[in-house]
Write an enzyme that holds these catalytic residues in place. Structure first.
Site: not given
Ligand code: TSB
Ligand code: ZN
Length: 583
Positions: A276, A305, A323, A325, A327, A411, A457
């Site tokens: 983001c 992460r 992702q 992803d 925005h 969300k 997002h």
């Molecule tokens: C959607 N900032 C937002 C983005 O713009 C975001 O990061 N959202 S999130 O934290 O929900 O992460 C997006 C998606 O990543 C989740 O819906 C999930 O499907 C996936 N995700 C999250 N953590 C993990 C992980 N550790 N391993 C694999 N996939 C993951």
């Molecule tokens: Zn985001």
């Protein structure tokens, strides 16, 4: 698989079985101390402090025997009501129970359940006698931090499941076996989709050529879909300065989920956990008028992460992910339409992948948790009620969950169940009034005034990692043809006579961008056919005299026993149609 928690009688039975487990453990290990033993969706568990002892498979057998003995002896399970003083006296040897009693505050009457020489603090209800608990199985044991906090002691968590009859128990165990077979980690290994190595690190799987091919198709698929929906894709760095994440608020509310800082010259850098902040700056690179909005910035972006080592799982939960992803920068009056478009995109994608078993979850903040969420009640109330309103107007069926929001906003999450029963989020769509503020984003409205946009997002496939884990489990590794790592396996009946014709077909398919393999090993036809099935290749072509002579092909589709003959042109068109239309 039956959800034990959703059935009241099964919940009571399983919770009673947790007491039976504790009863048996108390007989066998005199110094054992007991924390809690709830019924859960998968059955029950009990968290037990056994000092330094780690429970082994042999121990589980011993405990099972003792449990059976107590069950058979038909002990009545009686409710007892105690005053606070009596409760403190009764459980004086167990610090965990004492802390539970103290947490109950001024409660005058505390209930406990007694069966023979064992008593446990409990609200109940329970079955009448231990006799009802004959059909159970202890399934596994793992370490679990006291109260789930990694600063605390590790307790032994013993899991089990209990049913009223042996038939139901058997059925459940059979389902568990099937789930193990469906586990994407097993299939991923069997089909050479991905691998893991401790030398690389936990939660850092390597995608092998087969898996990478599927992923590449997924990337092309979603990118094309998004372009049609008016998205613009960017590439931005996987690193960012600490200041970037201080500006966004990640530093205050998300630091625990991030890898530590790298100091370089005078810079402090972090691996990004989300994209983001980068995308906010992409928006800010130009001035925008109200007529430009919505602006949709997409990226297939790597994120990092620091997931707990006990939580990482194959491709489902990783420490480096990619992702899908985007925005969306929208005017307040465009929120509903844009959320609707995202929801419709999710639904269209799910239709393409035949995803039907999911639930929508409206993920809200937990007001009490000041650390995890940005502290602005007014903003949160506005964002949550706005998103709830939009979802209601869209006639979406959803449930609400407190404490599952992002730190910047509520969300809409799509929840699915993995083969081994993990409840995970696949797609997500999030409403954010915070980041536009933090990055001072604006557009000019029709009167020339500067106004804040709203950010949505969203991730449709979530991450390619988790989506792949899901796909593997849903298809059991038998991917639809358009995704399969190898789409056609050509098997000449006899290399000496049929290899030339087989090569001609191979070239024809290859020239048409079909992923094809020619199995020209000197092995028996039957052996090669069986291997084609083991590798779950959608089409096996068998080419012998008849085919060579008539310029035809004979194929067997994965999962069928029938052999079908077509002209080579007919087959090519048939295949191209299946791939194009994702049949
Ligand atoms: C959607 N900032 C937002 C983005 O713009 C975001 O990061 N959202 S999130 O934290 O929900 O992460 C997006 C998606 O990543 C989740 O819906 C999930 O499907 C996936 N995700 C999250 N953590 C993990 C992980 N550790 N391993 C694999 N996939 C993951
Ligand atoms: Zn985001």
């Amino acid at each position: 698989m039956i959800d034990i928690k959703k059935d009241e009688n099964l919940s009571i039975l399983n919770h009673s079985c947790a007491h039976l487990l504790a009863h048996a453990v108390k007989h066998l290990y005199k110094d054992a101390k007991f924390w809690v033993g709830p019924a859960i969706s998968e059955g029950f568990y009990y968290d037990i402090d056994l000092g330094d002892r780690v429970i082994s498979v042999d121990d589980l057998e011993k405990i099972t025997k003792e449990m059976k003995k107590i069950a058979k002896s038909d002990k009545l399970i009686k409710k007892i009501e105690l005053s606070k003083e009596e409760a403190l006296e009764t459980f004086k040897d167990d610090p965990y129970k004492i802390s539970l009693i103290k947490e109950m505050g001024d409660k005058e009457i505390i209930s406990a359940y007694k069966q023979d020489d064992f008593i446990d603090l409990c609200k109940g209800p329970h079955v009448k006698s231990t006799k009802a608990l004959k059909h159970f199985k202890l399934l596994k044991v793992s370490g679990a931090y006291y109260k789930g906090d990694s600063k605390n002691k590790v307790l032994q968590r013993i899991y089990g499941v209990c049913y009223p009859t042996s038939e139901e128990l058997e059925e459940h165990l059979k389902c568990l076996e099937e789930a193990k077979e469906r586990d994407h980690r097993k299939i991923g290994k069997d089909l050479d989709l991905f691998m893991t190595s401790d030398l690389v690190g936990k939660g850092l799987p390597l995608w092998l050529p087969n898996g990478a091919t599927v992923r590449c198709e997924l990337e092309n698929y979603i990118r094309e879909k998004e372009i049609k929906e008016g998205y613009h894709h960017v590439y931005t760095p996987s690193l960012g300065s600490v200041d970037l994440y201080k500006t966004s608020g990640h530093w205050d509310h998300y630091k625990d989920d991030m890898f530590p800082v790298m100091e370089m010259d005078s810079e402090q850098l972090v691996l990004r956990p989300m994209n983001c902040p980068h995308h906010m700056l992409v928006y800010k690179n130009h001035l925008h008028s109200y007529r430009d909005l919505p602006i949709r910035i997409g990226e297939l972006a790597p994120d990092f992460r620091y997931e707990a080592s006990g939580a990482v799982c194959g491709l489902e939960r990783v420490r480096q992910m990619c992702q899908n992803d985007a925005h969306l920068f929208v005017r307040p009056d465009q929120i509903k339409e844009e959320v609707a478009k995202v929801v419709n995109l999710i639904l269209a994608v799910y239709e393409d992948f035949h995803i039907t078993d999911y639930e929508f979850r409206l993920s809200l903040r937990d007001k009490e948790n000041k650390e995890k969420y940005f502290d602005d009640d007014e903003m949160w109330e506005k964002a949550e009620s706005e998103l709830r309103k939009v979802l209601t107007e869209l006639n979406l069926n959803f449930y609400e969950a407190k404490g599952e929001a992002a730190f910047y906003g509520p969300k809409l999450d799509v929840q699915i169940k993995s083969a081994i029963g993990h409840d995970v989020t696949l797609s997500t769509c999030q409403l954010d009034f915070l980041l536009p503020e933090r990055f001072d984003l604006t557009y000019t409205d029709e009167h020339g005034a500067k106004v804040r946009p709203v950010v949505i997002h969203r991730a449709i496939l979530g991450t390619f990692d988790r989506f792949m884990a899901y796909l593997i489990e849903e298809t059991k590794g038998a991917f639809p043809t358009w995704l399969a790592p190898i789409q056609v396996n050509i098997i000449p009946v006899n290399n000496e006579y049929h290899l030339e014709y087989a090569s001609e077909i191979y070239n024809l398919l290859k020239d048409n961008n079909i992923r094809v393999k020619l199995d020209n090993r000197d092995e028996k036809l039957g052996y090669k056919m069986r291997e084609s099935v083991t590798h779950k290749i959608p089409f096996a072509l068998i080419l012998g005299d008849k085919e060579k002579e008539n310029k035809t092909i004979s194929y067997r589709k994965y999962g069928t026993e029938e052999t079908i003959t077509l002209s080579k042109e007919e087959f090519l068109n048939f295949l191209l149609d299946i791939i194009k239309n994702k049949k």
